[in-house]
Design an enzyme around this catalytic site. Structure first.
Site, PDB file in Angstrom:
ATOM      1  N   GLY A  81       0.801  -1.212   0.000  1.00  0.00           N
ATOM      2  CA  GLY A  81       0.000   0.000   0.000  1.00  0.00           C
ATOM      3  C   GLY A  81       0.838   1.268   0.000  1.00  0.00           C
ATOM      4  O   GLY A  81       1.842   1.363   0.699  1.00  0.00           O
ATOM      5  N   VAL A 148       2.477  -1.995   4.271  1.00  0.00           N
ATOM      6  CA  VAL A 148       2.823  -0.628   3.900  1.00  0.00           C
ATOM      7  C   VAL A 148       4.073  -0.612   3.038  1.00  0.00           C
ATOM      8  O   VAL A 148       5.102  -1.159   3.414  1.00  0.00           O
ATOM      9  CB  VAL A 148       3.073   0.235   5.151  1.00  0.00           C
ATOM     10  CG1 VAL A 148       3.295   1.684   4.758  1.00  0.00           C
ATOM     11  CG2 VAL A 148       1.922   0.096   6.129  1.00  0.00           C
ATOM     12  N   CYS A 149       3.973   0.019   1.869  1.00  0.00           N
ATOM     13  CA  CYS A 149       5.160   0.203   1.047  1.00  0.00           C
ATOM     14  C   CYS A 149       6.100   1.181   1.755  1.00  0.00           C
ATOM     15  O   CYS A 149       5.720   1.857   2.698  1.00  0.00           O
ATOM     16  CB  CYS A 149       4.767   0.747  -0.322  1.00  0.00           C
ATOM     17  SG  CYS A 149       6.113   0.778  -1.517  1.00  0.00           S
ATOM     18  N   PHE A 150       7.314   1.253   1.320  1.00  0.00           N
ATOM     19  CA  PHE A 150       8.336   2.153   1.866  1.00  0.00           C
ATOM     20  C   PHE A 150       8.914   1.675   3.195  1.00  0.00           C
ATOM     21  O   PHE A 150       9.789   2.318   3.737  1.00  0.00           O
ATOM     22  CB  PHE A 150       7.823   3.599   2.065  1.00  0.00           C
ATOM     23  CG  PHE A 150       7.752   4.385   0.807  1.00  0.00           C
ATOM     24  CD1 PHE A 150       8.851   5.058   0.317  1.00  0.00           C
ATOM     25  CD2 PHE A 150       6.570   4.458   0.095  1.00  0.00           C
ATOM     26  CE1 PHE A 150       8.779   5.788  -0.858  1.00  0.00           C
ATOM     27  CE2 PHE A 150       6.484   5.181  -1.078  1.00  0.00           C
ATOM     28  CZ  PHE A 150       7.599   5.850  -1.549  1.00  0.00           C
TER      29      PHE A 150
END
EC number: 2.3.1.181
Length: 276
Positions: A81, A148-150
């Site tokens: 996401g 969660v991306c990043f």
């Protein structure tokens, strides 16, 4: 002789249009209607995009997304996401058969992301590629801990001061590579983490703390506030240098724009959104 690619900046659009345009450009390149293309865009409203394989109802607090007035869309690329808010989003669409494109996903990331690397240099950042060195680090890429991306760099993603500064995803369809990603101007970590489902608050807090250590936005580390227009200029020049190309403006035909509109309805549909 330097090759010339297309360039289009579609500005601030809704999430369904943004994803439809990326897919349409892939189709146009696949059919040989246009040369390779680099696209810049932003989002209105701010939007949570989820990866193609993510389980929407198990991972995302849909009511919270709606409560905040954010958009919600499923990408055709994998990954996790991403909250698209204060950022510049880019797409690179190029045939797999292009002589400068490696056959493996990770090496193609490296080639395409060279344009991002040069863009960050233009903004004065000492940025480098993340390359997982140990078997443990490589295993973490296969089994991410959060939706969660990043929250961790993957192969050849860009890192400054030890933290991930640009997140990208790639798909290959119809003989074409589509890589798109987020270049963060600013980030509200509380807003981001409020939209995901966690087993308990303790886990959410732990993930948030880990995220802060691993991810960063441009204005977190810049001495001066950097605007989106400054980012657009820096990264347009960056892609030219990094990919050794010139850029020409892309103007789509009426028929091509109609195809974009048709695809917009696909991304708006519950059938697409709730497919996982």
């Amino acid at each position: 002789m330097t090759e010339t690619w297309n360039f289009i900046n579609t500005g601030s659009k809704d999430p369904y249009y943004n994803m439809a345009m990326d897919e349409a450009l892939l189709n146009f390149v696949s059919r040989g209607e246009i040369d390779p293309v680099i696209r810049f865009y932003t989002w209105n409203p701010a939007t949570l995009s989820i990866g193609y394989f993510q389980r929407l109802q198990k991972e995302i607090d849909i009511d919270k997304v709606k409560e905040k007035g954010f958009g919600l869309v499923r990408r055709q690329t994998g990954g996790r996401g991403v909250l698209h808010d204060k950022e510049l989003t880019y797409s690179v669409i190029v045939p797999e058969s292009h002589p400068n494109m490696p056959s493996t996903v990770t090496e193609a990331y490296r080639v395409i992301s060279q344009g991002l690397l040069e863009g960050f240099k233009n903004l004065g950042f000492d940025t480098y590629f993340a390359v997982p060195k140990t078997p443990e680090e490589r295993q973490k890429l296969k089994q991410p801990r959060s939706s969660v991306c990043f929250d961790a760099p993957s192969w050849y993603e860009l890192v400054v001061e030890g933290r991930k500064i640009a997140g990208s995803a790639q798909t290959r369809q119809k003989g074409v590579i589509l890589q798109h990603g987020s270049i963060l101007q600013d980030i509200d970590i509380d807003e981001l983490f409020d939209m995901f489902i966690y087993k308990n608050e303790r886990l959410k807090l732990k993930m948030k703390e880990a995220f802060v250590e691993k991810a960063v936005a441009i204005n977190d580390i810049s001495d001066e506030h950097i605007t989106i227009s400054q980012m657009e200029e820096a990264f347009e020049k960056g892609f030219k240098k990094g990919l050794n190309i010139e850029l020409k403006p892309l103007e789509l035909t009426e028929a091509q724009l109609a195809e974009v509109e048709e695809l917009t309805e696909k991304y708006r549909s519950d059938e697409w959104m709730f497919r996982k």
